[in-house]
Design an enzyme around this catalytic site. Sequence first.
Site, PDB file in Angstrom:
ATOM      1  CB  CYS A   5      -0.970  -0.025   1.170  1.00 43.85           C
ATOM      2  SG  CYS A   5      -2.441   1.001   0.911  1.00 43.85           S
ATOM      3  CD  GLU A  41      -3.277  -6.602   5.574  1.00 50.38           C
ATOM      4  OE1 GLU A  41      -4.171  -5.736   5.525  1.00 50.38           O
ATOM      5  OE2 GLU A  41      -2.293  -6.599   4.807  1.00 50.38           O
ATOM      6  CG  HIS A  80      -4.375  -3.639   2.791  1.00 47.18           C
ATOM      7  ND1 HIS A  80      -3.842  -3.138   3.966  1.00 47.18           N
ATOM      8  CD2 HIS A  80      -4.663  -2.563   2.038  1.00 47.18           C
ATOM      9  CE1 HIS A  80      -3.836  -1.817   3.918  1.00 47.18           C
ATOM     10  NE2 HIS A  80      -4.325  -1.448   2.752  1.00 47.18           N
TER      11      HIS A  80
END
Length: 380
Positions: free
Chosen positions: A264, A356, A354
Site C-alpha cells: 500500500c 493480510e 493488503h
Amino acid sequence: MTTSTRGASKVPAVLVLEDGRIFRGRAYGAVGVTFGEAVFSTGMTGYQETLTDPSYHRQVVVMTAPHVGNTGVNDEDPESKQIWVAGYVVRDPARVPSNWRSRRSLDEELRNQGVVGISGIDTRALTRHLRERGAMRVGIFSGNALPDEGTMLTEVRQAPEMKGADLSAEVATKEAYVVPAIGEKKFTVAAVDLGIKGMTPHRMAERGIEVHVLPATATVEDVYAVNPDGVFFSNGPGDPATADHAVSVMQGVLERRTPLFGICFGNQILGRSLGFGTYKLKYGHRGINQPVQDRTTGKVEVTAHNHGFAVDAPLDKVSDTPYGRAEVSHVCLNDNVVEGLQLLDQPAFSVQYHPEAAAGPHDAAYLFDRFVSLMEGQRA
C-alpha cells in the site's frame, strides 16, 4: 470536537460535501462535528477492521453495504488500538448486534471513542456522487443546534485536503516493539510502521519471522541495528509525495540490496524510490472485492484495498532505475492502476493492496511466502 450521548439515533445530523451537496439524517455514534475526506468502502463485512485501520486517518468512510453493525464489536478483531476514521456514514444501522463474540454495539463503540457519524441517508446516492465528482472534503454536523447550511459549507471548505497531507507519523508507533515468531524463528524483519495493521506482522510471525516494528521516524541506522534479513514498509495514510523521509530510508535499503517488501503506502514509497511519480486517484480503491492480476503468473486475485493515491509507472515496458530494472508486477483489472512493482536485478517488490486481508479474501497471502523466498535466496 465531539461529545458522546446515548439515544443518538433520534438526534438530527447533516452531511455536507465541499461541492454543496447536502444529506440529512440522524446522528450515529458520537454527537458533534467532524471533517475529513469523503470516501466509500465496498466491503460487505469487516467494518471493525476498516474502522481501526490507520490508513483511514482523516477520512470519513461511507459504507456501500446498507446494513452495518450486525455483529457488534469484539475485542479480538481491531487492527490497532483505536478507531482512526474521522467519521462514519451508514444507511441502516443494526438495532441489536448478534454474534457470540460481540461485547458491545457499533454505535456504542463509536460513542466511546468520540467518532461522529450519520445514519439514515441514501448512501447509494452519496456513493454515486463521489464516483462522478471524486473524493472530496466533507463535514458531519449533529446535535440540536445545527449551524445554517452556508456556515457548514464554509467550514467544510476550510478543512485541510488529503493532497499534500503528511500523516504517517501521526498514526505510527512512537516506540519500537517486537512481534515474536510463531514456532521456530527463521528470520528477522525490520518493519517500518507508516500505519501498520496488526494482522500484517502476525502473517509474518506465522512464517517464523521475528518482526521488529519501528516508528515512521526510524533511520537507516535504526533499521540495520536489528540485523534484519529483510525490511518491510507498511500501509499508511496521507499523500506519498510528502514521504521524503521514508523514501530516503528505503533507498538506503535498496543500496544495501536487502530483501524488501512493501504494501500500500509502501508500494508508493518504492515507486518514488525508483524515480516514478505518484498521483491522486479520483475516488480511490476501498473494499475487499477488487480484482488484481499478478502479471508474473497470470493469476487473478480478489483483493482488499484502501488507497487514494497510485504510482505512475509504465505498464508496457521494463524501466531502468538507479537500482536496476523494474517492472509493474500487478495491475487492477477495473482501471489498469498499478498494483505492484518488482525489481528484476535485486530482491525487492511491493503491492498496492493488503495481502493480510483481515477481514477479507486470502487470495494474496502467497506474497508473504514470496518475501520469505527472497530472504531464503539471499541467505543461500
